[in-house]
Write a protein that holds these residues in place. Structure first.
Motif, PDB file in Angstrom:
ATOM      1  N   PHE A  20      -5.717  59.681   1.507  1.00 38.19           N
ATOM      2  CA  PHE A  20      -5.996  59.351   2.904  1.00 38.19           C
ATOM      3  C   PHE A  20      -4.751  58.742   3.544  1.00 38.19           C
ATOM      4  N   VAL A  21      -4.359  59.281   4.678  1.00 32.99           N
ATOM      5  CA  VAL A  21      -3.200  58.768   5.413  1.00 32.99           C
ATOM      6  C   VAL A  21      -3.638  58.440   6.838  1.00 32.99           C
ATOM      7  N   LYS A  55      -7.623  52.930  12.581  1.00 30.43           N
ATOM      8  CA  LYS A  55      -9.068  53.096  12.748  1.00 30.43           C
ATOM      9  C   LYS A  55      -9.582  54.422  12.199  1.00 30.43           C
ATOM     10  N   SER A  56      -8.664  55.370  11.943  1.00 33.02           N
ATOM     11  CA  SER A  56      -9.062  56.668  11.396  1.00 33.02           C
ATOM     12  C   SER A  56      -8.015  57.147  10.401  1.00 33.02           C
ATOM     13  N   TYR A  57      -8.472  57.926   9.428  1.00 32.59           N
ATOM     14  CA  TYR A  57      -7.585  58.470   8.407  1.00 32.59           C
ATOM     15  C   TYR A  57      -7.790  59.976   8.290  1.00 32.59           C
ATOM     16  N   PHE A  72     -16.185  53.365   4.850  1.00 29.09           N
ATOM     17  CA  PHE A  72     -16.890  52.280   4.170  1.00 29.09           C
ATOM     18  C   PHE A  72     -18.328  52.689   3.861  1.00 29.09           C
ATOM     19  N   GLU A  73     -18.981  53.353   4.818  1.00 29.72           N
ATOM     20  CA  GLU A  73     -20.366  53.771   4.612  1.00 29.72           C
ATOM     21  C   GLU A  73     -20.473  54.814   3.504  1.00 29.72           C
ATOM     22  N   GLN A  74     -19.471  55.699   3.418  1.00 33.37           N
ATOM     23  CA  GLN A  74     -19.479  56.742   2.391  1.00 33.37           C
ATOM     24  C   GLN A  74     -18.853  56.272   1.078  1.00 33.37           C
ATOM     25  N   ARG A  75     -18.437  55.014   1.049  1.00 32.55           N
ATOM     26  CA  ARG A  75     -17.820  54.416  -0.138  1.00 32.55           C
ATOM     27  C   ARG A  75     -16.575  55.181  -0.579  1.00 32.55           C
ATOM     28  N   LEU A  76     -15.798  55.595   0.389  1.00 35.85           N
ATOM     29  CA  LEU A  76     -14.521  56.232   0.108  1.00 35.85           C
ATOM     30  C   LEU A  76     -13.443  55.151   0.012  1.00 35.85           C
TER      31      LEU A  76
END
Length: 203
Positions: A20-21, A55-57, A72-76
């Protein structure tokens, strides 16, 4: 005798690219509060100190743009903000008393890349006690230094006997040779050799 460049040993370094970047259109520059900087050890604050707020990746495996809150909700695994993390670490370390802070800095130099230390904590404490030479009343010295460890643990630097707090952990994929080379942090510490010199001279 001439050597061919192909005769020299090679060390292969595997690059681990992040999944993730940050997504530039959803990344802003924000100022770090002066109070946070003072707590982190800044004496004089002239020019504003800034950090990136992401705020976004972008998921480099799928090409999907994901909001941080959705990650966070998807536990990534959300990438940590290195500059903010560093300031938070400094704030915690600087909140300690003088002796606890000095011991804490030593222990942080002895971190490995698996969330722990290059040696057992008890061994590191003994080495630190003897950093300027042999200490005769070792039991008393250990007792006082374990009190300092209690202060360091209460601040969140140490979570368990061989585990650092999550904010202070380092993680990396290492080869077997890299793991062995991590001990260089211990042998390169000047207190090790000052202590050994004193032991030799007194024996």
């Amino acid at each position: 005798m001439l050597y061919n460049k192909n005769d020299w040993p090679r060390k292969t370094i595997a690059l681990q690219l992040p999944r993730f970047v940050p997504w530039p259109p959803d990344t802003t520059v924000v100022r770090v509060p002066k109070l946070s900087l003072r707590n982190a050890g800044w004496k004089k604050i002239g020019m504003p100190v800034t950090r990136l707020s992401v705020k976004s990746y972008v998921d480099m495996e799928t090409g999907e743009i994901i909001k941080k809150r959705d990650m966070f909700e998807q536990r990534l695994p959300v990438p940590s903000n290195a500059s903010l993390r560093w300031i938070e670490q400094l704030c915690i370390v600087n909140s300690l008393g003088k002796k606890a802070k000095e011991l804490c800095v030593f222990l942080l130099k002895m971190r490995n890349s698996r969330g722990s230390f290059v040696l057992p904590l008890a061994n590191l404490i003994d080495v630190y006690i003897h950093r300027n030479g042999t200490v005769l009343r070792i039991s008393r010295a250990r007792h006082s230094h374990y009190d300092l460890i209690g202060d360091i643990a209460a601040a969140g630097v140490i979570a368990q006997e061989q585990a650092l707090g999550s904010l202070f952990q380092k993680h990396a994929r290492l080869s077997a040779q890299d793991v062995l080379e991590e001990s260089a942090a211990y042998y390169a510490w000047p207190g090790i050799f000052r202590g050994r010199g004193s032991w030799v001279s007194e024996s």
